[in-house]
Design an enzyme around this catalytic site. Sequence first.
Site, PDB file in Angstrom:
ATOM      1  CE1 TYR A   1     -11.154  17.099  23.185  1.00  0.00           C
ATOM      2  CE2 TYR A   1     -13.287  16.128  23.546  1.00  0.00           C
ATOM      3  CZ  TYR A   1     -12.467  16.936  24.175  1.00  0.00           C
ATOM      4  OH  TYR A   1     -12.401  17.410  25.092  1.00  0.00           O
TER       5      TYR A   1
ATOM      6  CD  GLU B   1      -3.135  -1.323   1.868  1.00  0.00           C
ATOM      7  OE1 GLU B   1      -4.272  -0.750   1.576  1.00  0.00           O
ATOM      8  OE2 GLU B   1      -3.064  -1.619   3.246  1.00  0.00           O
TER       9      GLU B   1
END
Length: 211
Positions: free
Chosen positions: A119, A73
Amino acid sequence: MTETELREAMCRWGRSLFERNLSPGSSGNLSARIADGFLVTPTNSCLGFLEPGRLSRLDPDGRHLDGDPPTKELPLHMAFYAARPSCGGVVHLHSTFATALSCLSDLDPEDAVPPVTPYVVMRVGRVPLVPYTHPGSAEVVPHVLARAPRHAAMLLSNHGPVVAGTSFENAVFAAEELEETAKIVLLTRSMDVRPLSAERVAELEAMFRLR
Ligand code: ZN
């Protein structure tokens, strides 16, 4: 951080992610920028059992120099470094909740993770959905290049999350935050959720620049 310290940090975080079931089997891969190239986790490696001396070392163009061969990847990682000059690390996981979210058919492709907590806005930002390409395919590259200048994190359709950070550690923290948020989104999916308003999101975006 020296290269030796960074190699040790990648192995330590890899083990921690594995032990918390965020990268089962040989899934998931990590990378970090060094002064003269990149360090990348090897192909078919388990993040729980990485060895500092066996991490793949690449030149600035992504060519393998030494260590074990890099993850398949790699094109995914290199696209982030190419598009984001400030990128110091990339974390790609097959963590359960973010991957589950990536399989849903009714996501907003421009904003796949609702701003349910401050967050996720502060540490992850707006998360687009990348069209499906098979794992390891270079076909993912143009999709990432198109989005990475404006987005540090993405969901790969039916595959999982990928997150860039200004440092390797920041990328890990953001990947963990994305996973936690995906968990909250899925846990509350059939409930009447009150996401942060557009004004509150804009306020956070102005206060916490991700780049
Ligand atoms: Zn993958």
